[in-house]
Design a protein around this motif. Structure first.
Motif, PDB file in Angstrom:
ATOM      1  N   ASN A 523     -37.409  64.034  14.501  1.00  0.00           N
ATOM      2  CA  ASN A 523     -36.741  62.865  15.072  1.00  0.00           C
ATOM      3  C   ASN A 523     -36.244  63.189  16.480  1.00  0.00           C
ATOM      4  O   ASN A 523     -35.962  64.340  16.813  1.00  0.00           O
ATOM      5  N   ASP A 524     -36.109  62.146  17.290  1.00  0.00           N
ATOM      6  CA  ASP A 524     -35.654  62.358  18.666  1.00  0.00           C
ATOM      7  C   ASP A 524     -34.251  62.954  18.703  1.00  0.00           C
ATOM      8  O   ASP A 524     -33.945  63.796  19.549  1.00  0.00           O
ATOM      9  N   GLN A 525     -33.397  62.529  17.791  1.00  0.00           N
ATOM     10  CA  GLN A 525     -32.027  63.045  17.766  1.00  0.00           C
ATOM     11  C   GLN A 525     -32.013  64.520  17.395  1.00  0.00           C
ATOM     12  O   GLN A 525     -31.274  65.314  17.987  1.00  0.00           O
ATOM     13  N   ASP A 526     -32.855  64.901  16.435  1.00  0.00           N
ATOM     14  CA  ASP A 526     -32.913  66.308  16.047  1.00  0.00           C
ATOM     15  C   ASP A 526     -33.531  67.154  17.153  1.00  0.00           C
ATOM     16  O   ASP A 526     -33.100  68.286  17.385  1.00  0.00           O
ATOM     17  N   ARG A 527     -34.538  66.611  17.848  1.00  0.00           N
ATOM     18  CA  ARG A 527     -35.195  67.357  18.900  1.00  0.00           C
ATOM     19  C   ARG A 527     -34.273  67.547  20.104  1.00  0.00           C
ATOM     20  O   ARG A 527     -34.326  68.561  20.787  1.00  0.00           O
ATOM     21  N   THR A 528     -33.416  66.579  20.353  1.00  0.00           N
ATOM     22  CA  THR A 528     -32.484  66.688  21.481  1.00  0.00           C
ATOM     23  C   THR A 528     -31.468  67.793  21.260  1.00  0.00           C
ATOM     24  O   THR A 528     -30.968  68.388  22.220  1.00  0.00           O
ATOM     25  N   SER A 529     -31.166  68.098  20.016  1.00  0.00           N
ATOM     26  CA  SER A 529     -30.126  69.092  19.724  1.00  0.00           C
ATOM     27  C   SER A 529     -30.531  70.501  20.132  1.00  0.00           C
ATOM     28  O   SER A 529     -29.658  71.363  20.260  1.00  0.00           O
ATOM     29  N   ILE A 530     -31.827  70.745  20.325  1.00  0.00           N
ATOM     30  CA  ILE A 530     -32.245  72.108  20.663  1.00  0.00           C
ATOM     31  C   ILE A 530     -32.464  72.284  22.158  1.00  0.00           C
ATOM     32  O   ILE A 530     -32.942  73.321  22.591  1.00  0.00           O
ATOM     33  N   HIS A 531     -32.129  71.280  22.967  1.00  0.00           N
ATOM     34  CA  HIS A 531     -32.278  71.411  24.416  1.00  0.00           C
ATOM     35  C   HIS A 531     -31.447  72.568  24.944  1.00  0.00           C
ATOM     36  O   HIS A 531     -31.929  73.411  25.707  1.00  0.00           O
ATOM     37  N   GLU A 532     -30.180  72.605  24.551  1.00  0.00           N
ATOM     38  CA  GLU A 532     -29.293  73.670  25.028  1.00  0.00           C
ATOM     39  C   GLU A 532     -29.754  75.030  24.519  1.00  0.00           C
ATOM     40  O   GLU A 532     -29.696  76.029  25.243  1.00  0.00           O
ATOM     41  N   ALA A 533     -30.218  75.084  23.281  1.00  0.00           N
ATOM     42  CA  ALA A 533     -30.635  76.363  22.700  1.00  0.00           C
ATOM     43  C   ALA A 533     -31.865  76.923  23.392  1.00  0.00           C
ATOM     44  O   ALA A 533     -32.033  78.143  23.488  1.00  0.00           O
ATOM     45  N   MET A 534     -32.747  76.062  23.908  1.00  0.00           N
ATOM     46  CA  MET A 534     -33.986  76.549  24.513  1.00  0.00           C
ATOM     47  C   MET A 534     -33.782  77.071  25.930  1.00  0.00           C
ATOM     48  O   MET A 534     -34.535  77.933  26.375  1.00  0.00           O
ATOM     49  N   GLU A 535     -32.796  76.601  26.652  1.00  0.00           N
ATOM     50  CA  GLU A 535     -32.596  77.044  28.029  1.00  0.00           C
ATOM     51  C   GLU A 535     -31.362  77.937  28.157  1.00  0.00           C
ATOM     52  O   GLU A 535     -31.461  79.078  28.591  1.00  0.00           O
ATOM     53  N   GLN A 536     -30.187  77.449  27.765  1.00  0.00           N
ATOM     54  CA  GLN A 536     -28.973  78.266  27.854  1.00  0.00           C
ATOM     55  C   GLN A 536     -28.859  79.267  26.706  1.00  0.00           C
ATOM     56  O   GLN A 536     -28.033  80.171  26.766  1.00  0.00           O
ATOM     57  N   GLN A 537     -29.648  79.050  25.647  1.00  0.00           N
ATOM     58  CA  GLN A 537     -29.669  79.930  24.475  1.00  0.00           C
ATOM     59  C   GLN A 537     -28.284  80.054  23.853  1.00  0.00           C
ATOM     60  O   GLN A 537     -27.832  81.134  23.473  1.00  0.00           O
ATOM     61  N   SER A 538     -27.613  78.944  23.765  1.00  0.00           N
ATOM     62  CA  SER A 538     -26.331  78.867  23.076  1.00  0.00           C
ATOM     63  C   SER A 538     -26.242  77.505  22.413  1.00  0.00           C
ATOM     64  O   SER A 538     -26.939  76.559  22.799  1.00  0.00           O
ATOM     65  N   ILE A 539     -25.382  77.396  21.416  1.00  0.00           N
ATOM     66  CA  ILE A 539     -25.198  76.154  20.674  1.00  0.00           C
ATOM     67  C   ILE A 539     -23.711  75.830  20.693  1.00  0.00           C
ATOM     68  O   ILE A 539     -22.901  76.588  20.139  1.00  0.00           O
ATOM     69  N   SER A 540     -23.350  74.734  21.329  1.00  0.00           N
ATOM     70  CA  SER A 540     -21.961  74.325  21.428  1.00  0.00           C
ATOM     71  C   SER A 540     -21.619  73.418  20.250  1.00  0.00           C
ATOM     72  O   SER A 540     -22.351  72.467  19.949  1.00  0.00           O
ATOM     73  N   ILE A 541     -20.503  73.700  19.612  1.00  0.00           N
ATOM     74  CA  ILE A 541     -20.069  72.965  18.428  1.00  0.00           C
ATOM     75  C   ILE A 541     -18.706  72.342  18.731  1.00  0.00           C
ATOM     76  O   ILE A 541     -17.809  73.011  19.254  1.00  0.00           O
ATOM     77  N   SER A 542     -18.571  71.072  18.401  1.00  0.00           N
ATOM     78  CA  SER A 542     -17.282  70.391  18.501  1.00  0.00           C
ATOM     79  C   SER A 542     -17.175  69.429  17.328  1.00  0.00           C
ATOM     80  O   SER A 542     -17.391  68.225  17.461  1.00  0.00           O
ATOM     81  N   LYS A 543     -16.874  69.990  16.167  1.00  0.00           N
ATOM     82  CA  LYS A 543     -16.810  69.207  14.933  1.00  0.00           C
ATOM     83  C   LYS A 543     -15.618  69.674  14.107  1.00  0.00           C
ATOM     84  O   LYS A 543     -15.303  70.867  14.079  1.00  0.00           O
ATOM     85  N   ALA A 544     -14.986  68.718  13.419  1.00  0.00           N
ATOM     86  CA  ALA A 544     -13.913  69.019  12.470  1.00  0.00           C
ATOM     87  C   ALA A 544     -12.837  69.900  13.076  1.00  0.00           C
ATOM     88  O   ALA A 544     -12.294  70.796  12.430  1.00  0.00           O
ATOM     89  N   GLY A 545     -12.531  69.680  14.355  1.00  0.00           N
ATOM     90  CA  GLY A 545     -11.503  70.471  15.007  1.00  0.00           C
ATOM     91  C   GLY A 545     -11.945  71.844  15.450  1.00  0.00           C
ATOM     92  O   GLY A 545     -11.140  72.625  15.957  1.00  0.00           O
ATOM     93  N   ILE A 546     -13.235  72.178  15.272  1.00  0.00           N
ATOM     94  CA  ILE A 546     -13.767  73.484  15.680  1.00  0.00           C
ATOM     95  C   ILE A 546     -14.540  73.303  16.980  1.00  0.00           C
ATOM     96  O   ILE A 546     -15.531  72.571  17.027  1.00  0.00           O
ATOM     97  N   VAL A 547     -14.078  73.933  18.018  1.00  0.00           N
ATOM     98  CA  VAL A 547     -14.745  73.891  19.323  1.00  0.00           C
ATOM     99  C   VAL A 547     -15.130  75.321  19.682  1.00  0.00           C
ATOM    100  O   VAL A 547     -14.270  76.156  19.968  1.00  0.00           O
TER     101      VAL A 547
END
Length: 834
Positions: A523-547
């Motif tokens: 899906n486009d939404q799932d594919r967009t989530s790996i943009h940061e992982a493919m270039e910056q090689q990091s995954i930013s999380i901001s969910k349930a008070g966890i940043v």
């Protein structure tokens, strides 16, 4: 002397009469001044000075002569001598008792746990381990090894003394066997000895660290998480896996004291154990059974953390679900690893009673955990897997000038052709060099590859090969992977009911390769989530008070199918695939594979497949294999050795960019930008310059070089141009190949170029004969001999900067491909019936 005065006669009171002349003190000897009260340290200092003064005075004046001693002292002298002699005899007897108390640790009856409860056995274990710490050296005549380790530990203010199991088994084999069979009791004794030896070297170190812990490393046997059974309970085990979850740090009771709520009496200390909770019982002062309040001020705590470790993706058997196990971290082991990291845990395999588990099962079942003693993070390198012989073979291979071509030939040996894909996968497996600028900016070194093309061309097979070859790989599919499954998920911890992070496929593939099949099905939404992982090689999380941000330092290899099922060469690459430019630009190599009907190539592929099945048959005939299989010009590398070669090159080679032609790269970039705007192919961006540098570094790693030279850059340029031209429409593809021919033909075998050119001429002539002679459309155009003009062929060869083709006519490649040179008529005849 015979007459003695009677001191208690009738005139005894006269001695106590008043004499005014004598009953007064000399005022000069009196001290009527006031002094402040001194503290204990000053009093001790004064006592030491006075004792020193008295010793010096006695040394100057000498001893009192025996003639002036009292008779009473003379009578006591023999007694004193007898007492000293008696005390010496007692010390000698104690020494004899110690010698007699020597315990042979190898001969014991009953269980080892019962044997270790004997006080004499415990003392002997401590004595031997103390001797090991103070005297062990790797080579005879060297200084003791572990006093230096203790000094380094104290200089860093640490509380862990790491002891090698190999050293312990070499010096004291009995203790090495016992620490593996009864680790809880043995490690307790080891900690006591380590504390004593440390305080002997550094007396006040207990003010910094209250307790020293001995950590056992280099345990020889590695167990799988799925192989842990009841026989491993209460034993020392070593397992490997990936950390998927980590709890916060909690304080755990170590020593607890209570106050009676009725009388206020202080109860304790009580030492907390892992098996049961402390129960103070009744108050010894008022005999009441409670309530009791925890004395927070005098209670001691220790750090407690729990992590969940899962089997490494590459070690899970096919068709099985990865097993996981909880690991308990105590003291200074907390926060030593993070989710996504691959670790090696040495610890005690223990069982705990779980009431909820028993209520579900209905019969006594225990929950098992690993109490960690030593943790080692792999950090992406597994250099310990390579032996000295392996490193020697690797260096011998690296000296071969054709090693890169040998590596390309060894990639996916079960797939015929597709040289461009094999080169791209090889470069991705080796990878470039990561750059960091003062820990503020980071440029990735991993190479991302996208394979796009017709079905049935082996795209998934390429990914499976990369999974087996890479030291760490995670394989997933586009339909079976969501955005959360690829990046990270937030879930409630079952123990604390707090929100925790669980790493996805990209996090688990850190320092490795993430393989995504059916990339176009995402899906486009799932594919967009790996943009940061493919270039910056990091995954930013901001969910349930966890940043927070998780690391995903991995290369991405993806395979996708065109929109219409088959690749249409009459339209551009972007029109063939439903992927945005933002994600296409993040791939360093775009490989287009097409299933073109070609009788010559199809026959070669069919022969290759048949020969592969013959070679893979369990009852193959070696003689038959030698007679049918053609030997390649360059030998391939054994797959196990290739895997070790890749591992060694990734970990040890960091080629530098100091001897490259910058003007050549700049000129190529400007030409590519201009052609991409005119042809309408994939857009060329600044990222492609970084891709070119990464591929140059990867090719330098294949040769185990310390610097990137012009050959590495030229090969990287040819791979990038091949990737760029393959994505163009058929109408502009030939023009681009002619324009960039000087780059594309770098270091290619002249025979391969000539053979490819001859195949193209044969294909065009066969199609022309079929159209002009109006033969049956169902008839194969190659059934009849095809004639090619020698003049046309040699003209094509001159365009490739190959002026002399006489050696090609005499080569075995020319004859094996069913070509015949007719010099009299000036024709090259291709006869498929031969």
């Amino acid at each position: 002397l015979g007459l003695r005065e009677d001191l208690f006669d009738d005139n005894v009171e006269r001695d106590y009469r008043a004499i005014p002349e004598l009953d007064k003190y000399d005022e000069k000897m009196l001290d009527s001044g006031d002094y402040d009260q001194i503290d204990l340290d000053e009093r001790r200092k004064a006592d030491r000075e006075m004792n020193k003064r008295d010793r010096e005075r006695a040394r100057r004046e000498g001893r009192v002569p025996r003639a002036f001693e009292d008779d009473e002292e003379e009578e006591q002298r023999p007694r004193r001598r007898r007492r000293i002699q008696q005390e010496g005899d007692e010390m000698l007897e104690d020494a004899e008792d110690d010698a007699a108390a020597y315990v042979n640790l190898d001969e014991y009856h009953g269980t080892l746990s019962e044997w270790l409860t004997n006080e004499k056995v415990r003392d002997e274990v401590k004595r031997r381990f103390r001797l090991f710490l103070t005297s062990f050296s790797e080579n005879e005549g060297d200084r003791a090894l572990y006093p230096g380790h203790i000094s380094n530990m104290c200089s860093a203010n640490k509380a862990s003394l790491v002891v090698s199991y190999t050293h312990l088994s070499t010096s004291v084999p009995t203790l090495a066997i016992w620490v593996a069979d009864a680790p809880t009791q043995m490690l307790e004794l080891f900690d006591e000895v380590a504390q004593e030896v440390t305080l002997t070297l550094f007396r006040n170190y207990d003010r910094i660290v209250s307790q020293i812990h001995v950590r056992i490393k280099d345990l020889p046997i590695v167990d799988s998480l799925r192989d842990l059974r009841a026989m491993h309970l209460a034993a020392l085990v070593k397992v490997r896996g990936v950390v998927t979850r980590r709890t916060p740090v909690f304080p755990q009771l170590k020593m607890v004291k209570f106050n009676c709520a009725k009388c206020g009496f202080l109860l304790g200390p009580f030492f907390q154990t892992d098996s049961k909770e402390v129960d103070p019982g009744s108050c010894p002062e008022c005999q009441s059974s409670g309530p009791f309040r925890l004395n927070v001020a005098q209670t001691l705590y220790r750090n407690y953390q729990r992590i969940t470790m899962q089997e490494s993706p590459g070690s899970v058997p096919a068709g099985r679900i990865p097993r996981q196990k909880d690991v308990i971290l105590l003291h200074d082991l907390i926060d030593i690893c993070r989710p996504g990291e691959e670790v090696e845990v040495t610890g005690v395999f223990e069982s705990n009673y779980d009431a909820s588990l028993n209520s579900q099962q209905g019969f006594p079942v225990f929950h098992t955990v690993i109490k960690a003693n030593h943790i080692k993070r792999n950090k992406g390198n597994q250099q310990e897997e390579l032996s000295d012989d392996d490193i020697k073979k690797i260096h011998q291979l690296g000296k071969n000038p054709n090693i890169s071509q040998m590596i390309f030939n060894s990639i996916a040996p079960s797939i015929c052709g597709h040289e461009n894909i094999k080169k791209s996968i090889a470069m991705s497996l080796f990878g470039g060099v990561e750059k960091r600028f003062k820990d503020k900016h980071r440029i990735r070194g991993d190479i991302n590859v996208l394979v796009m093309g017709d079905p049935g061309c082996g795209k998934s097979q390429f990914l499976k090969y990369a999974e087996k070859t890479s030291h760490r790989a995670v394989y997933t599919t586009g339909k079976g992977a969501s955005a959360v499954g690829l990046t990270a998920a937030v879930a409630r911890d079952p123990l604390t009911r707090e929100w925790t992070l669980e790493g996805g496929a990209l996090v688990l593939a850190d320092q490795g390769v993430c393989l995504i099949d059916e990339f176009d099905k995402m899906n486009d939404q799932d594919r967009t989530s790996i943009h940061e992982a493919m270039e910056q090689q990091s995954i930013s999380i901001s969910k349930a008070g966890i940043v927070t941000s998780l690391q995903a330092r991995c290369a991405v290899m993806a395979a996708a199918n065109p929109i219409k099922g088959r690749y249409d060469s009459t339209i551009s690459f972007i029109e063939n695939v439903d992927l945005p430019d933002s994600i296409l630009s993040r791939f360093d190599c775009l490989c287009v594979v097409r299933d073109i009907v070609d009788a010559v190539n199809d026959e070669r592929v069919a022969n290759f497949v048949v020969e592969s099945h013959i070679k893979s048959h369990p009852k193959k005939d070696s003689k038959q294999e030698e007679s049918k299989v053609e030997k390649p010009e360059l030998p391939s590398i054994d797959q196990e050795l290739l895997r070790k070669y890749i591992l060694y090159a990734r970990n040890t080679c960091k080629p530098k960019l100091s001897q490259i032609d910058e003007d050549r790269i700049a000129k190529l970039y400007s030409e590519l930008r201009r052609e991409s705007m005119n042809s309408g192919g994939i857009p060329i961006a600044v990222r492609h310059i970084e891709s070119l540098i990464r591929m140059s570094e990867a090719h330098a790693k294949m040769h185990l070089r310390d610097y990137v030279n012009s050959d590495d850059v030229n090969l990287a340029i040819s791979v990038m141009l091949d990737s760029f031209i393959s994505t163009q429409k058929f109408s502009v593809k030939r023009a681009l190949e002619k324009h960039f021919r000087s780059y594309l033909n770098f270091r290619k075998d002249s025979f391969q170029l000539l053979l490819f050119t001859l195949d193209e001429l044969v294909r065009e002539q066969a199609n022309y004969q079929r159209l002009t002679e109006k033969t049956d459309s169902e008839m194969d155009p190659y059934d009849e001999p095809v004639q090619i003009s020698v003049e046309d062929f040699e003209a094509k060869a001159r365009e490739l900067d190959i002026p002399d083709v006489s050696d090609f006519y005499k080569s075995s490649v020319f004859k094996k491909r069913n070509f015949i040179l007719d010099a009299s008529s000036g024709q090259i005849i291709y006869d498929n019936r031969r």
